[in-house]
Design an enzyme around this catalytic site. Sequence first.
Site, PDB file in Angstrom:
ATOM      1  N   GLN A  32       0.830  -1.210   0.000  1.00  0.00           N
ATOM      2  CA  GLN A  32       0.000   0.000   0.000  1.00  0.00           C
ATOM      3  C   GLN A  32       0.867   1.265   0.000  1.00  0.00           C
ATOM      4  O   GLN A  32       2.067   1.203   0.230  1.00  0.00           O
ATOM      5  CB  GLN A  32      -0.923  -0.005   1.231  1.00  0.00           C
ATOM      6  CG  GLN A  32      -0.207  -0.313   2.545  1.00  0.00           C
ATOM      7  CD  GLN A  32      -1.047  -1.074   3.551  1.00  0.00           C
ATOM      8  OE1 GLN A  32      -2.254  -1.149   3.421  1.00  0.00           O
ATOM      9  NE2 GLN A  32      -0.418  -1.649   4.570  1.00  0.00           N
ATOM     10  N   GLY A 139      -2.645 -12.170   7.545  1.00  0.00           N
ATOM     11  CA  GLY A 139      -3.514 -12.683   8.603  1.00  0.00           C
ATOM     12  C   GLY A 139      -4.442 -13.788   8.112  1.00  0.00           C
ATOM     13  O   GLY A 139      -4.829 -14.672   8.877  1.00  0.00           O
ATOM     14  N   ASP A 156      -8.249  -5.834  13.631  1.00  0.00           N
ATOM     15  CA  ASP A 156      -8.039  -4.380  13.520  1.00  0.00           C
ATOM     16  C   ASP A 156      -7.542  -4.118  12.101  1.00  0.00           C
ATOM     17  O   ASP A 156      -6.360  -3.877  11.872  1.00  0.00           O
ATOM     18  CB  ASP A 156      -7.014  -3.945  14.569  1.00  0.00           C
ATOM     19  CG  ASP A 156      -6.742  -2.457  14.519  1.00  0.00           C
ATOM     20  OD1 ASP A 156      -7.421  -1.744  13.765  1.00  0.00           O
ATOM     21  OD2 ASP A 156      -5.819  -2.015  15.238  1.00  0.00           O
TER      22      ASP A 156
HETATM   23  N1  SAM Z   1      -7.916   1.575  12.878  1.00  0.00           N
HETATM   24  C1  SAM Z   1      -7.721   1.537  11.521  1.00  0.00           C
HETATM   25  C2  SAM Z   1      -8.888   1.874  10.663  1.00  0.00           C
HETATM   26  O1  SAM Z   1     -10.019   1.432  10.885  1.00  0.00           O
HETATM   27  O2  SAM Z   1      -8.659   2.643   9.744  1.00  0.00           O
HETATM   28  C3  SAM Z   1      -7.010   0.310  11.112  1.00  0.00           C
HETATM   29  C4  SAM Z   1      -5.596   0.466  11.510  1.00  0.00           C
HETATM   30  S1  SAM Z   1      -4.393  -0.720  11.222  1.00  0.00           S
HETATM   31  C5  SAM Z   1      -3.168   0.404  10.651  1.00  0.00           C
HETATM   32  C6  SAM Z   1      -4.876  -1.688   9.819  1.00  0.00           C
HETATM   33  C7  SAM Z   1      -3.766  -2.632   9.386  1.00  0.00           C
HETATM   34  O3  SAM Z   1      -4.305  -3.805   8.785  1.00  0.00           O
HETATM   35  C8  SAM Z   1      -2.785  -2.043   8.381  1.00  0.00           C
HETATM   36  O4  SAM Z   1      -1.545  -1.846   8.986  1.00  0.00           O
HETATM   37  C9  SAM Z   1      -2.720  -3.094   7.261  1.00  0.00           C
HETATM   38  O5  SAM Z   1      -1.425  -3.275   6.740  1.00  0.00           O
HETATM   39  C10 SAM Z   1      -3.240  -4.329   7.987  1.00  0.00           C
HETATM   40  N2  SAM Z   1      -3.745  -5.378   7.104  1.00  0.00           N
HETATM   41  C11 SAM Z   1      -4.479  -5.236   5.982  1.00  0.00           C
HETATM   42  N3  SAM Z   1      -4.711  -6.444   5.424  1.00  0.00           N
HETATM   43  C12 SAM Z   1      -4.103  -7.372   6.219  1.00  0.00           C
HETATM   44  C13 SAM Z   1      -3.992  -8.798   6.164  1.00  0.00           C
HETATM   45  N4  SAM Z   1      -4.546  -9.503   5.166  1.00  0.00           N
HETATM   46  N5  SAM Z   1      -3.304  -9.417   7.158  1.00  0.00           N
HETATM   47  C14 SAM Z   1      -2.751  -8.706   8.172  1.00  0.00           C
HETATM   48  N6  SAM Z   1      -2.813  -7.368   8.253  1.00  0.00           N
HETATM   49  C15 SAM Z   1      -3.494  -6.692   7.305  1.00  0.00           C
END
Ligand code: SAM
Length: 275
Positions: A32, A139, A156
Amino acid sequence: MSEYWMEEKHTDGYRVSWKITNILHEEKTPFQELAVVETTEWGKALILDNAVQITEKDEFIYHEMIVHPVMYIHPNPEKVLIIGGGDGGTLREVLKHKRVKKADMVEIDGKVVEASKRFFPEVSCSFDDPRANLFIEDGIKYVKETKEKYDIIIVDSSDPVGPAVELFGIDFYRDAYRILNEDGIIVVQSESPIFFKETFLKVQSYLKQVFPMVYVYWAVCPTYVSGPWTFTMASKKYVPDKFPGDKELVDGLKYYNEGIHTAAFNLPRFIREML
Ligand code: SAM
């Protein structure tokens, strides 16, 4: 520097403008576009693919609310899995609970963790806790393959675009069900019921197909689009009840308390009518 405004486009008819005083960091990760900017109103903000993920000023609301309700509904949450949450705010809140023996966190993008450690030390302050284990991987793959079992899973995730799409899918919820203990609970951020109604309802429908009990609760997160934000908890055994009388609040809270615990599950009519 002349005035600079960042535009966050939510729909074809709605954009939010943020006045930026400084762009502190910008990079394209394998997953991203990542940026850290200094805003005039909300302090520093972490941006992924042009969507604000956290701001210094209001991150505590989202992080406390995705964590503490389920941590108090489950009588003894010792093993917790966080999916996503690269900034570390959810991990920080989970580890405020002394009963937690192990918190595994699976974030797909190591660059988010690095940026948070560099620019948001008050959010990323728990990665060195001996109970925390960080895995940089997808994940979706992790829940499919792991042999571990958890009391609580916290999803999250970013919005359902790019690597996060399948975190909102029924196959992911089936895998999560399998790796939860027999009294386990999963909680997911289930988006704005106004701007992302379709996603919100899809999450409800999928979780209800997999778990016997599903409950929505909400909080106002000012910097997420439209304000009202939902969280959905799906449970194998426990139901949301009053804050347990035999427990004490963890230290360092700014939002969550015994009253909020009950109030959050009392939904506004428009959300109730959607369900
Ligand atoms: N609180 C936030 C929101 O609602 O906007 C979310 C914050 S947190 C930074 C979200 C995280 O999910 C990101 O760092 C992203 O890289 C991660 N993410 C997205 N897809 C993922 C996946 N398939 N497995 C693990 N992490 C993932």
